[in-house]
Design a protein around this motif. Structure first.
Motif, PDB file in Angstrom:
ATOM      1  N   PRO A  78      70.256  22.763  -9.598  1.00  0.00           N
ATOM      2  CA  PRO A  78      71.696  23.004  -9.713  1.00  0.00           C
ATOM      3  C   PRO A  78      72.558  21.743  -9.609  1.00  0.00           C
ATOM      4  O   PRO A  78      73.573  21.632 -10.288  1.00  0.00           O
ATOM      5  CB  PRO A  78      72.017  23.967  -8.570  1.00  0.00           C
ATOM      6  CG  PRO A  78      70.740  24.326  -7.937  1.00  0.00           C
ATOM      7  CD  PRO A  78      69.647  23.511  -8.528  1.00  0.00           C
ATOM      8  N   GLU A  79      72.126  20.783  -8.784  1.00  0.00           N
ATOM      9  CA  GLU A  79      72.908  19.553  -8.638  1.00  0.00           C
ATOM     10  C   GLU A  79      72.902  18.766  -9.947  1.00  0.00           C
ATOM     11  O   GLU A  79      73.931  18.269 -10.390  1.00  0.00           O
ATOM     12  CB  GLU A  79      72.364  18.680  -7.501  1.00  0.00           C
ATOM     13  CG  GLU A  79      72.542  19.280  -6.124  1.00  0.00           C
ATOM     14  CD  GLU A  79      71.470  20.309  -5.760  1.00  0.00           C
ATOM     15  OE1 GLU A  79      70.423  20.373  -6.444  1.00  0.00           O
ATOM     16  OE2 GLU A  79      71.699  21.070  -4.805  1.00  0.00           O
ATOM     17  N   LEU A  80      71.724  18.644 -10.554  1.00  0.00           N
ATOM     18  CA  LEU A  80      71.638  17.909 -11.815  1.00  0.00           C
ATOM     19  C   LEU A  80      72.371  18.666 -12.925  1.00  0.00           C
ATOM     20  O   LEU A  80      73.017  18.060 -13.772  1.00  0.00           O
ATOM     21  CB  LEU A  80      70.184  17.653 -12.201  1.00  0.00           C
ATOM     22  CG  LEU A  80      69.966  16.632 -13.308  1.00  0.00           C
ATOM     23  CD1 LEU A  80      70.557  15.282 -12.937  1.00  0.00           C
ATOM     24  CD2 LEU A  80      68.486  16.492 -13.615  1.00  0.00           C
ATOM     25  N   PHE A  81      72.295  19.990 -12.906  1.00  0.00           N
ATOM     26  CA  PHE A  81      73.014  20.796 -13.892  1.00  0.00           C
ATOM     27  C   PHE A  81      74.522  20.543 -13.768  1.00  0.00           C
ATOM     28  O   PHE A  81      75.219  20.365 -14.763  1.00  0.00           O
ATOM     29  CB  PHE A  81      72.703  22.279 -13.706  1.00  0.00           C
ATOM     30  CG  PHE A  81      73.306  23.161 -14.764  1.00  0.00           C
ATOM     31  CD1 PHE A  81      72.721  23.261 -16.015  1.00  0.00           C
ATOM     32  CD2 PHE A  81      74.449  23.899 -14.508  1.00  0.00           C
ATOM     33  CE1 PHE A  81      73.276  24.079 -16.996  1.00  0.00           C
ATOM     34  CE2 PHE A  81      75.011  24.717 -15.474  1.00  0.00           C
ATOM     35  CZ  PHE A  81      74.415  24.801 -16.726  1.00  0.00           C
ATOM     36  N   ALA A  82      75.017  20.515 -12.543  1.00  0.00           N
ATOM     37  CA  ALA A  82      76.443  20.246 -12.323  1.00  0.00           C
ATOM     38  C   ALA A  82      76.797  18.840 -12.802  1.00  0.00           C
ATOM     39  O   ALA A  82      77.845  18.626 -13.417  1.00  0.00           O
ATOM     40  CB  ALA A  82      76.792  20.409 -10.844  1.00  0.00           C
ATOM     41  N   THR A  83      75.903  17.891 -12.555  1.00  0.00           N
ATOM     42  CA  THR A  83      76.118  16.524 -13.020  1.00  0.00           C
ATOM     43  C   THR A  83      76.213  16.483 -14.537  1.00  0.00           C
ATOM     44  O   THR A  83      77.115  15.860 -15.101  1.00  0.00           O
ATOM     45  CB  THR A  83      74.977  15.608 -12.530  1.00  0.00           C
ATOM     46  OG1 THR A  83      75.077  15.512 -11.105  1.00  0.00           O
ATOM     47  CG2 THR A  83      75.051  14.228 -13.143  1.00  0.00           C
ATOM     48  N   TYR A  84      75.280  17.157 -15.206  1.00  0.00           N
ATOM     49  CA  TYR A  84      75.298  17.141 -16.663  1.00  0.00           C
ATOM     50  C   TYR A  84      76.485  17.893 -17.232  1.00  0.00           C
ATOM     51  O   TYR A  84      76.968  17.555 -18.312  1.00  0.00           O
ATOM     52  CB  TYR A  84      73.982  17.665 -17.229  1.00  0.00           C
ATOM     53  CG  TYR A  84      72.942  16.583 -17.273  1.00  0.00           C
ATOM     54  CD1 TYR A  84      73.095  15.488 -18.124  1.00  0.00           C
ATOM     55  CD2 TYR A  84      71.838  16.620 -16.463  1.00  0.00           C
ATOM     56  CE1 TYR A  84      72.155  14.474 -18.164  1.00  0.00           C
ATOM     57  CE2 TYR A  84      70.886  15.608 -16.490  1.00  0.00           C
ATOM     58  CZ  TYR A  84      71.060  14.545 -17.345  1.00  0.00           C
ATOM     59  OH  TYR A  84      70.146  13.534 -17.383  1.00  0.00           O
ATOM     60  N   SER A  85      76.958  18.881 -16.518  1.00  0.00           N
ATOM     61  CA  SER A  85      78.164  19.568 -16.977  1.00  0.00           C
ATOM     62  C   SER A  85      79.347  18.607 -16.984  1.00  0.00           C
ATOM     63  O   SER A  85      80.159  18.615 -17.910  1.00  0.00           O
ATOM     64  CB  SER A  85      78.450  20.784 -16.093  1.00  0.00           C
ATOM     65  OG  SER A  85      77.427  21.743 -16.252  1.00  0.00           O
ATOM     66  N   VAL A  86      79.428  17.750 -15.972  1.00  0.00           N
ATOM     67  CA  VAL A  86      80.488  16.725 -15.925  1.00  0.00           C
ATOM     68  C   VAL A  86      80.288  15.737 -17.068  1.00  0.00           C
ATOM     69  O   VAL A  86      81.233  15.402 -17.796  1.00  0.00           O
ATOM     70  CB  VAL A  86      80.485  15.990 -14.562  1.00  0.00           C
ATOM     71  CG1 VAL A  86      81.392  14.761 -14.600  1.00  0.00           C
ATOM     72  CG2 VAL A  86      80.910  16.935 -13.452  1.00  0.00           C
TER      73      VAL A  86
END
Length: 196
Positions: free
Chosen positions: A105-113
């Motif tokens: 989830p952290e990397l997913f949030a990063t990639y969303s940014v």
């Protein structure tokens, strides 16, 4: 990670290290210096492969998006029933996005940014996805399975109609009870709408 010389440094290794740095620090704090440090090289070595921080972030975003594109391209290219391919393609898109959001989830949030910053990479990704979907719809028209006036318009409509199941803005809903049943019901409805 062991230090390397700039001769052994590749764009792919830089992208791998960048992903790891983003995972650790997030997009707001990750720097090219952090990436270089993780690789054991100078930041100038990284800049020889990626001229700017923005170019590096765009490349890592494209790499992340391409992981989904490749899986879906294989489904779109199959020589089998277009309806089954359409269902499988939409299901694979949903599963790939859900897996990315749930596994890290952290990397997913990063990639969303990062995706918000990398407009060109996102547009290219969406264009490729709707192109794959267009191929499936066109094959369905050619086989007499689907009746639509314009396969490209229909593909875009199918993609937009299923947005709740692949747009990162809806990631929080993807693990709620009943979401799989809702997805299946929507796909059933859409397939009925394009069938001959």
């Amino acid at each position: 990670m062991a230090p390397q010389t700039s001769e052994t440094l590749t764009a792919e290794r830089i992208l791998e290290a960048t992903e790891e740095v983003l995972r650790r620090h997030g997009p707001a704090k990750a720097t090219v210096v952090d990436v270089a440090r993780a690789l054991g090289v100078s930041h100038g070595s990284v800049y020889r492969h990626f001229r700017t921080k923005a170019a590096l972030r765009e490349a890592v975003t494209k790499r992340w998006l391409d992981r989904t594109t490749g899986v879906l391209a294989a489904i779109a290219a199959q020589d089998r029933d277009p309806e089954a391919r359409l269902r499988d393609w939409l299901a694979a898109l949903f599963e790939a996005k859900r897996r990315k959001a749930g596994d890290d989830p952290e990397l997913f949030a990063t990639y969303s940014v990062l995706a918000g910053e990398s407009v060109a990479a996102v547009i290219e990704h969406l264009t490729e996805l709707t192109g794959q979907l267009t191929r499936v719809v066109q094959d369905g028209v050619d086989a007499g399975t689907f009746t639509v006036a314009d396969p490209a318009v229909t593909a875009r409509a199918l993609f937009q109609a299923t947005g709740r199941f692949h747009d990162p803005g809806y990631a929080g809903e993807w693990e709620k009870p009943g979401v799989q049943e809702e997805f299946t019901a929507l796909v059933d409805l859409l397939v009925r709408g394009v069938k001959a």
